[in-house]
Enzyme design. Structure first.
Site, PDB file in Angstrom:
ATOM      1  N   CYS A 178       2.258  50.722  18.906  1.00  0.00           N
ATOM      2  CA  CYS A 178       1.200  51.389  18.317  1.00  0.00           C
ATOM      3  C   CYS A 178       1.904  53.022  18.453  1.00  0.00           C
ATOM      4  O   CYS A 178       2.529  53.109  19.525  1.00  0.00           O
ATOM      5  CB  CYS A 178      -0.265  50.894  19.188  1.00  0.00           C
ATOM      6  N   CYS A 193      -3.000  57.286  22.923  1.00  0.00           N
ATOM      7  CA  CYS A 193      -4.217  57.383  23.027  1.00  0.00           C
ATOM      8  C   CYS A 193      -3.901  57.028  25.179  1.00  0.00           C
ATOM      9  O   CYS A 193      -3.116  56.285  25.390  1.00  0.00           O
ATOM     10  CB  CYS A 193      -5.133  55.982  23.022  1.00  0.00           C
ATOM     11  N   CYS A 249      -4.493  53.569  26.958  1.00  0.00           N
ATOM     12  CA  CYS A 249      -3.980  52.679  25.907  1.00  0.00           C
ATOM     13  C   CYS A 249      -2.827  51.624  26.802  1.00  0.00           C
ATOM     14  O   CYS A 249      -1.916  52.335  26.245  1.00  0.00           O
ATOM     15  CB  CYS A 249      -3.753  52.553  24.639  1.00  0.00           C
ATOM     16  N   CYS A 283     -15.764  39.587  14.081  1.00  0.00           N
ATOM     17  CA  CYS A 283     -15.420  41.411  14.364  1.00  0.00           C
ATOM     18  C   CYS A 283     -13.609  41.866  14.307  1.00  0.00           C
ATOM     19  O   CYS A 283     -12.781  40.909  14.704  1.00  0.00           O
ATOM     20  CB  CYS A 283     -16.084  41.359  15.637  1.00  0.00           C
ATOM     21  N   ARG A 297     -22.791  46.913  25.156  1.00  0.00           N
ATOM     22  CA  ARG A 297     -22.149  45.916  25.902  1.00  0.00           C
ATOM     23  C   ARG A 297     -21.185  46.613  27.193  1.00  0.00           C
ATOM     24  O   ARG A 297     -20.566  48.087  26.887  1.00  0.00           O
ATOM     25  CB  ARG A 297     -20.342  45.463  25.074  1.00  0.00           C
ATOM     26  N   CYS A 316     -19.890  48.905  15.355  1.00  0.00           N
ATOM     27  CA  CYS A 316     -19.390  48.363  16.760  1.00  0.00           C
ATOM     28  C   CYS A 316     -18.793  49.629  17.177  1.00  0.00           C
ATOM     29  O   CYS A 316     -17.419  49.661  16.675  1.00  0.00           O
ATOM     30  CB  CYS A 316     -18.728  47.226  17.239  1.00  0.00           C
ATOM     31  N   CYS A 356     -13.462  38.393  17.767  1.00  0.00           N
ATOM     32  CA  CYS A 356     -13.121  39.928  17.730  1.00  0.00           C
ATOM     33  C   CYS A 356     -11.250  39.779  18.090  1.00  0.00           C
ATOM     34  O   CYS A 356     -11.463  40.022  18.619  1.00  0.00           O
ATOM     35  CB  CYS A 356     -13.937  40.776  18.401  1.00  0.00           C
TER      36      CYS A 356
END
Ligand code: SAM
Ligand code: DTB
Ligand code: SF4
Length: 361
Positions: A92, A96, A99, A167, A299, A227, A136
């Site tokens: 990616c 972040c 991550c 999702c 969650r 979400c 998801c």
């Protein structure tokens, strides 16, 4: 006296105000009860001070209050279960700091291209047969390309055919992309604000906090359930946690689902050496989320593998009523399904058969 009225001495104004109260003031149940009742409906005007006051309550008072909000607005002893699948892993371009999938960090994650539709359908069927109600699909993209959306549309249709809620979490979306996903039958879009606007640039430099809000708006405009939550344990202050929850609660429409992730400190990421969060502070965050967003599913998300059963039970008591179910999150571990089933059984909890917020394609 109803259970809510029992909160006569913990009205907004907070712990400090409650502690400093005279007997006459405490006996003034009429006014106090009125304030407390008003406090239990969904509000979009939470001040930072009010939220910090909630965080500062004695732990037991906070949990009692959260449990009351839970009992009033949610089905007790019930957990919704979503299973995650990383349909495109690693490489990616974003940075972040938490991550493992960012191309900038050496975390040993093998880059994998977008999965085949049939393979995703097979995984969704297995998740459904194991008891998950929502599937998801996550992709390590900054934002999807046109051809990516075409494949995602096919995957979403497969998941819906299986009778599951769908999702996806694919990064930033344009309004058109959000519409296309919705038309394919996507029920939920996951897009986290991750932390407070003030702490955001310590964690991510490749996009702005406002970019996240723009995508959330596009998702809402397309008519999907939102979400949206964040991560705790990244070195943020208590005020940052309060601010993150304030932003979520004060959105024009609160997210239907609020994932609270505890940082999984992955070797190779800039946050690898981050000191673990005090577990009670984690539970407090869940409790405050429950009070602020009484109608949302909260969650208990990443980090469960690092939590004891007792801590998870406390998080459920504080108002968590949804989990990720299945041995893997996206790239990191999650408790095994047998363990989770046994845990829910030991706690006398049942699984939800589908969230009321799910959309029909
Ligand atoms: N790339 C998309 C995006 O950023 O929205 C979708 C996938 S991303 C992995 C989804 C969310 O997972 C992040 O926003 C973050 O809240 C959470 N997450 C990622 N890595 C994590 C970690 N190490 N610990 C806790 N939560 C994490
Ligand atoms: C969310 O808030 N947490 C999930 C889901 N939404 C996509 C992801 C957690 C990822 C944890 C790190 C990993 O497994 O790569
Ligand atoms: Fe990419 Fe999402 Fe990971 Fe950020 S959280 S690096 S956008 S996959």
């Amino acid at each position: 006296m109803t259970v809510l009225e029992a909160f006569g001495n913990i009205a907004p104004g907070g712990a400090k105000a409650a502690r400093g109260r005279t007997e006459t003031q405490s006996a003034n149940l009429g006014t106090e009860t009125e304030i407390t009742m008003k406090d239990t409906v969904t509000r979009h005007d939470w001040t930072l001070e009010e939220i910090e006051t909630l965080f500062a309550l004695p732990f037991q008072d906070l949990l009692f209050r959260a449990q009351c909000a839970h009992r009033e607005h949610q089905a007790a002893n019930t957990v919704q279960m979503s299973t995650l699948l990383s349909v495109k892993t690693g490489a990616c371009p974003e940075d972040c700091a938490y991550c493992p999938q960012s191309i900038r960090y050496d975390t040993g994650i093998e880059r994998e291209s977008l999965m085949a539709i049939n393979d995703v359908a097979e995984r969704a069927r297995a998740a459904r047969d194991a008891g998950a109600t929502r599937f998801c699909m996550g992709a390590a993209w900054r934002s999807p390309k046109k051809k990516d959306i075409e494949v995602m549309v096919a995957m979403i249709r497969e998941v819906r055919t299986l009778g599951m809620e769908s999702c996806a979490t694919l990064g930033m979306l344009t309004r058109e992309q959000a519409k296309e996903l919705r038309e394919a039958g996507l029920d939920y879009y996951n897009h986290n604000i991750d932390t407070s606007p003030e702490f955001y640039d310590k964690i991510i430099s490749t996009r702005e906090f406002q970019d996240r809000l723009d995508t959330l708006e596009a998702v809402r405009e397309a008519g999907m359930n939102v979400c949206c939550g964040g991560i705790v344990g990244m070195g943020e202050t208590l005020r940052d946690r309060a601010r993150m929850l304030q932003v979520l609660a004060n959105l024009p429409q609160q997210p239907e689902s609020v994932p609270i992730n505890q940082l999984v400190a992955v070797p190779g990421t800039p946050l690898a050496g981050q000191a673990p969060l005090d577990p009670f502070d984690f539970v407090r965050t869940i409790a405050v989320a429950r009070i602020l967003m009484p109608k949302s599913a909260v969650r208990l998300s990443a980090g469960r593998e690092q939590m004891s059963d007792e801590l998870q039970a406390l998080a459920f008591f504080a108002g968590a009523n949804s989990i990720f179910y299945g041995e893997k999150l996206l790239t990191t571990g999650n408790p095994d399904v047998e363990h989770d089933r046994r845990l829910l059984e030991r706690l006398g909890m049942r699984t939800a058969s589908g969230a009321p917020g799910a959309l029909l394609a």
